[in-house]
Design a protein around this motif. Structure first.
Motif, PDB file in Angstrom:
ATOM      1  N   ASN A 207       9.522  -1.868  -3.720  1.00  0.00           N
ATOM      2  CA  ASN A 207       9.076  -0.490  -3.267  1.00  0.00           C
ATOM      3  C   ASN A 207       8.480   0.123  -4.562  1.00  0.00           C
ATOM      4  O   ASN A 207       9.293   0.205  -5.709  1.00  0.00           O
ATOM      5  N   ILE A 208       7.378   0.692  -4.441  1.00  0.00           N
ATOM      6  CA  ILE A 208       6.962   1.524  -5.652  1.00  0.00           C
ATOM      7  C   ILE A 208       7.613   2.613  -6.030  1.00  0.00           C
ATOM      8  O   ILE A 208       8.502   3.231  -5.234  1.00  0.00           O
ATOM      9  N   LEU A 209       7.667   3.225  -7.446  1.00  0.00           N
ATOM     10  CA  LEU A 209       8.348   4.359  -7.902  1.00  0.00           C
ATOM     11  C   LEU A 209       7.609   5.531  -7.205  1.00  0.00           C
ATOM     12  O   LEU A 209       6.263   5.324  -6.782  1.00  0.00           O
TER      13      LEU A 209
ATOM     14  N   VAL B 216       8.048  -7.152   3.468  1.00  0.00           N
ATOM     15  CA  VAL B 216       6.524  -7.661   3.613  1.00  0.00           C
ATOM     16  C   VAL B 216       6.323  -8.048   5.129  1.00  0.00           C
ATOM     17  O   VAL B 216       5.396  -7.809   5.446  1.00  0.00           O
ATOM     18  N   ALA B 217       7.072  -8.729   5.520  1.00  0.00           N
ATOM     19  CA  ALA B 217       7.121  -9.174   6.922  1.00  0.00           C
ATOM     20  C   ALA B 217       6.895  -8.533   7.934  1.00  0.00           C
ATOM     21  O   ALA B 217       6.403  -8.544   8.923  1.00  0.00           O
ATOM     22  N   THR B 218       7.267  -6.975   7.739  1.00  0.00           N
ATOM     23  CA  THR B 218       7.053  -6.080   8.930  1.00  0.00           C
ATOM     24  C   THR B 218       5.696  -5.677   8.880  1.00  0.00           C
ATOM     25  O   THR B 218       5.382  -5.007   9.951  1.00  0.00           O
ATOM     26  N   TRP B 219       5.091  -5.522   7.724  1.00  0.00           N
ATOM     27  CA  TRP B 219       3.652  -4.857   7.823  1.00  0.00           C
ATOM     28  C   TRP B 219       2.693  -5.876   7.517  1.00  0.00           C
ATOM     29  O   TRP B 219       1.432  -5.616   7.528  1.00  0.00           O
ATOM     30  N   TRP B 220       2.991  -7.254   7.014  1.00  0.00           N
ATOM     31  CA  TRP B 220       1.856  -7.966   6.787  1.00  0.00           C
ATOM     32  C   TRP B 220       2.302  -9.529   7.122  1.00  0.00           C
ATOM     33  O   TRP B 220       2.501 -10.419   6.175  1.00  0.00           O
TER      34      TRP B 220
ATOM     35  N   ALA C 252       1.000  -1.381   0.089  1.00  0.00           N
ATOM     36  CA  ALA C 252      -0.204  -0.013   0.035  1.00  0.00           C
ATOM     37  C   ALA C 252       0.867   1.124   0.012  1.00  0.00           C
ATOM     38  O   ALA C 252       2.178   1.135   0.097  1.00  0.00           O
ATOM     39  N   LEU C 253       0.344   2.584  -0.140  1.00  0.00           N
ATOM     40  CA  LEU C 253       1.058   3.617  -0.177  1.00  0.00           C
ATOM     41  C   LEU C 253       1.906   4.018   0.954  1.00  0.00           C
ATOM     42  O   LEU C 253       3.020   4.556   0.732  1.00  0.00           O
ATOM     43  N   SER C 254       1.545   3.282   2.091  1.00  0.00           N
ATOM     44  CA  SER C 254       2.865   3.683   3.011  1.00  0.00           C
ATOM     45  C   SER C 254       3.561   2.586   3.516  1.00  0.00           C
ATOM     46  O   SER C 254       4.284   2.423   4.510  1.00  0.00           O
TER      47      SER C 254
ATOM     48  N   ALA D 111      -3.154  -5.022  -1.115  1.00  0.00           N
ATOM     49  CA  ALA D 111      -4.375  -4.470  -0.862  1.00  0.00           C
ATOM     50  C   ALA D 111      -4.038  -2.752  -0.949  1.00  0.00           C
ATOM     51  O   ALA D 111      -3.058  -2.333  -0.839  1.00  0.00           O
ATOM     52  N   SER D 112      -5.281  -2.182  -0.963  1.00  0.00           N
ATOM     53  CA  SER D 112      -5.364  -0.898  -1.442  1.00  0.00           C
ATOM     54  C   SER D 112      -4.502  -0.627  -2.651  1.00  0.00           C
ATOM     55  O   SER D 112      -4.872  -0.930  -3.678  1.00  0.00           O
ATOM     56  N   ILE D 113      -3.618   0.591  -2.589  1.00  0.00           N
ATOM     57  CA  ILE D 113      -2.773   0.624  -3.938  1.00  0.00           C
ATOM     58  C   ILE D 113      -2.073  -0.622  -4.388  1.00  0.00           C
ATOM     59  O   ILE D 113      -1.947  -0.690  -5.647  1.00  0.00           O
ATOM     60  N   GLY D 114      -1.639  -1.272  -3.318  1.00  0.00           N
ATOM     61  CA  GLY D 114      -1.022  -2.794  -3.685  1.00  0.00           C
ATOM     62  C   GLY D 114      -2.201  -3.639  -4.541  1.00  0.00           C
ATOM     63  O   GLY D 114      -1.917  -4.254  -5.591  1.00  0.00           O
ATOM     64  N   GLY D 115      -3.466  -3.473  -4.241  1.00  0.00           N
ATOM     65  CA  GLY D 115      -4.624  -4.201  -4.799  1.00  0.00           C
ATOM     66  C   GLY D 115      -4.404  -3.740  -6.175  1.00  0.00           C
ATOM     67  O   GLY D 115      -4.978  -4.362  -7.098  1.00  0.00           O
ATOM     68  N   MET D 116      -4.523  -2.303  -6.326  1.00  0.00           N
ATOM     69  CA  MET D 116      -4.554  -1.458  -7.852  1.00  0.00           C
ATOM     70  C   MET D 116      -3.506  -2.115  -8.651  1.00  0.00           C
ATOM     71  O   MET D 116      -3.593  -2.332  -9.882  1.00  0.00           O
ATOM     72  N   GLN D 117      -2.035  -2.278  -7.996  1.00  0.00           N
ATOM     73  CA  GLN D 117      -1.042  -2.752  -8.849  1.00  0.00           C
ATOM     74  C   GLN D 117      -1.464  -4.200  -9.440  1.00  0.00           C
ATOM     75  O   GLN D 117      -1.061  -4.443 -10.442  1.00  0.00           O
ATOM     76  N   VAL D 118      -2.037  -5.081  -8.333  1.00  0.00           N
ATOM     77  CA  VAL D 118      -2.363  -6.432  -8.738  1.00  0.00           C
ATOM     78  C   VAL D 118      -3.268  -6.542 -10.001  1.00  0.00           C
ATOM     79  O   VAL D 118      -3.139  -7.025 -10.957  1.00  0.00           O
TER      80      VAL D 118
END
Length: 171
Positions: free
Chosen positions: A87-89, A61-65, A54-56, A143-150
């Motif tokens: 990491n996203i651009l 990955v293991a630190t936030w999910w 997600a944006l933040s 999820a969130s912007i990560g879901g948009m990437q998917v």
């Protein structure tokens, strides 16, 4: 067993050694993407799971999910899966973003950093995934912007994603 705080098995930067055109009409010259990997790619390179943040979020990955890795019954198993976070651009966590040096100006981009959209992010991610020799992701999840990437992976590169799980995202 929870893995929150688990260190990645690999963490590094990938240089896209070209000028990358963006949907906005602007370009990024030789951007980098920071990424982390948990587990190992198998010989066939068909066990790769891309977890889009997600944006933040960030590549770790293991630190936030950490629930993705939870045993028993976790969705992902590091004995069989290789989990990749990128990491996203535009991120402040290592990929090229406003805090990066603009080679032409010789100073941080700051407010002159070009507009980035989800399609730009996914096109850059695909270059990194291809550089790892991965022809098809076992799973892309976010999820969130990560879901948009998917969703964008499924639209742009349907042959490159076996399964896509988009959570809490709009198309």
């Amino acid at each position: 067993e929870k893995v929150q705080g688990r260190q990645p098995d690999f963490e590094g930067d990938f240089l896209i050694d070209e000028v990358v055109p963006l949907e906005s009409g602007e370009v990024l010259a030789r951007p980098t993407q920071h990424y982390a990997m948990y587990g190992k790619l198998n010989a066939a390179r068909d066990n790769a799971v891309l977890v889009c943040h997600a944006l933040s979020g960030n590549a770790e990955v293991a630190t936030w999910w950490p629930q993705l890795f939870k045993k028993p019954g976790g969705l992902l198993d590091l004995d069989r899966d290789c989990i990749i976070g990128i990491n996203i651009l535009g991120s402040c966590y290592g990929s090229t973003g406003p805090g990066s040096i603009d080679a032409e100006a010789g100073r941080p981009y700051g407010p002159t950093f070009p507009l980035i959209n989800v399609r730009d992010i996914v096109r850059a991610q695909e270059k990194l995934i291809a550089s790892l020799g991965i022809r098809r992701l076992k799973l892309a999840i976010g999820a969130s912007i990560g879901g948009m990437q998917v969703l964008e992976w499924a639209v742009l590169f349907p042959e490159r994603v076996a399964r896509a799980v988009s959570i809490g995202a709009a198309p």
